[in-house]
Design a protein around this motif. Structure first.
Motif, PDB file in Angstrom:
ATOM      1  N   HIS A  65      29.272  30.266  51.414  1.00 12.68           N
ATOM      2  CA  HIS A  65      30.361  29.666  50.736  1.00 12.68           C
ATOM      3  C   HIS A  65      31.273  31.243  50.373  1.00 12.68           C
ATOM      4  N   CYS A  66      32.185  30.729  50.619  1.00 10.87           N
ATOM      5  CA  CYS A  66      33.561  31.812  50.099  1.00 10.87           C
ATOM      6  C   CYS A  66      35.042  31.326  49.182  1.00 10.87           C
ATOM      7  N   LEU A 111      39.093  41.810  48.070  1.00 13.30           N
ATOM      8  CA  LEU A 111      38.035  42.359  47.380  1.00 13.30           C
ATOM      9  C   LEU A 111      37.830  43.628  48.444  1.00 13.30           C
ATOM     10  N   LYS A 112      37.939  44.587  48.869  1.00 15.08           N
ATOM     11  CA  LYS A 112      37.644  46.136  49.788  1.00 15.08           C
ATOM     12  C   LYS A 112      36.207  46.385  49.632  1.00 15.08           C
ATOM     13  N   GLY A 124      31.996  36.072  49.031  1.00 15.99           N
ATOM     14  CA  GLY A 124      31.408  35.341  49.335  1.00 15.99           C
ATOM     15  C   GLY A 124      30.419  34.998  49.152  1.00 15.99           C
ATOM     16  N   GLU A 125      29.436  33.829  49.739  1.00 11.62           N
ATOM     17  CA  GLU A 125      28.086  33.955  48.910  1.00 11.62           C
ATOM     18  C   GLU A 125      27.033  32.804  50.224  1.00 11.62           C
ATOM     19  N   VAL A 165      29.088  29.280  41.441  1.00 14.09           N
ATOM     20  CA  VAL A 165      28.392  29.869  39.769  1.00 14.09           C
ATOM     21  C   VAL A 165      27.902  31.381  40.408  1.00 14.09           C
ATOM     22  N   ARG A 166      26.628  31.071  40.827  1.00 15.42           N
ATOM     23  CA  ARG A 166      26.019  32.215  41.097  1.00 15.42           C
ATOM     24  C   ARG A 166      27.172  33.597  41.417  1.00 15.42           C
ATOM     25  N   GLY A 167      27.976  32.852  42.854  1.00 20.53           N
ATOM     26  CA  GLY A 167      28.702  34.255  43.157  1.00 20.53           C
ATOM     27  C   GLY A 167      29.564  35.170  42.465  1.00 20.53           C
ATOM     28  N   MET A 168      30.070  33.790  40.830  1.00 14.83           N
ATOM     29  CA  MET A 168      30.888  34.142  40.322  1.00 14.83           C
ATOM     30  C   MET A 168      30.956  34.862  39.238  1.00 14.83           C
TER      31      MET A 168
END
Length: 291
Positions: free
Chosen positions: A90-91, A104-105, A121-122, A135-138
């Motif tokens: 997921h992006c 993000l760098k 991304g996840e 949701v976990r990625g955030m």
């Protein structure tokens, strides 16, 4: 009595130990190349394409209905990359109330694409639903804490409430920006032990209810810097990056394929390589239609 080993035996033992060390070292370097530090131990669900695609070379960024995929079992993410097993990822385009997008760098210390820019991304881990991955990625990447989340009335969309680092609650609306996830395919070639990233990639837009400077977030340790830019600035940036690097990557790609090696070329550009840049460009194209 202890028997003194002959010098030749000592030499064989030393060479054996050295070989073991080199095998361990390079195996772990390769793992780091294709996954982030957090992901090395993750297990992902993998799939086969449905029979309709049998014998076909499926082009990069082809939309695929995920309900047609055939499960093939769960594997560590490194094994999925080594064997080219299809998995899901997921992006997320994170947009604040004023319409600015978060980029993000990556740290210069990470092995995969150091000092390049990306969106959040996840990978989906095994038995994880798509909206749970988002949701976990955030939570993991922005330091937010989920309070409640649910599927929206217009699926595929998500409604989620988070607690920020300053203990304020925010309501985030998240929606897909493509009808179906896109088939992302990259061949890393002999340079990375012929790994293949074969991923069905969901593209999402997460809308924050406030300006970014009104929301306290905590970025992942592998992030060296970040910035918020407008859609127009993103469009100019990605077009310039493609203009500067696509030709050289195409020449490298053709050269390697002429030698019958599956290799999509070395990293280059602000977004690491043309494969991920083309995915972001597709997301940008759809964002322009939505915003």
């Amino acid at each position: 009595m202890f028997r003194i080993w002959p010098h030749r035996t000592y030499g064989v033992v030393i060479l054996f130990l050295l070989a073991c060390f080199l095998h361990y070292f390079f195996w772990h370097v390769d793992v780091a190349y294709t996954t982030t530090t957090k992901e090395q131990g993750e297990t992902v669900a993998t799939y086969n394409f449905p029979p309709i695609y049998a014998g076909q070379v499926i082009p990069h960024l082809t939309p695929i209905n995920p309900s047609t995929l055939i499960p093939r079992g769960s594997y560590p993410i490194d094994a999925a990359h080594r064997n080219g097993y299809l998995h899901t990822g997921h992006c997320l385009f994170i947009m604040d109330e004023s319409g600015l997008l978060l980029f993000l760098k990556r740290s210069s210390d990470v092995v995969t694409c150091p000092s390049t820019w990306s969106i959040l991304g996840e990978h989906s881990i095994a038995n994880e639903l798509a909206h749970d991955t988002v949701v976990r990625g955030m939570e993991e990447e922005l330091g937010l804490k989920k309070q409640v989340s649910s599927l929206g009335t217009n699926v595929p969309s998500i409604s989620a409430d988070f607690q920020t680092m300053s203990n304020n609650s925010i309501h985030v609306a998240i929606q897909n920006i493509t009808q179906y996830p896109l088939y992302y395919i990259r061949h890393y070639g002999p340079r990375l032990d012929n790994r293949i990233d074969s991923q069905l990639t969901y593209l999402w837009l997460a809308r924050l209810p406030k300006r970014h400077d009104e929301i306290q977030i905590k970025l992942d340790d592998e992030v060296a810097d970040h910035k918020w830019i407008s859609l127009e600035e993103f469009s100019d940036w990605i077009e310039a990056d493609a203009r500067d690097h696509d030709k050289e990557e195409e020449e490298e790609h053709n050269l390697r394929h002429h030698g019958r090696k599956n290799d999509d070329g070395p990293p280059s550009g602000d977004f690491c390589h043309h494969t991920i840049r083309s995915l972001y460009a597709k997301g940008l194209e759809n964002l322009k239609l939505m915003i």
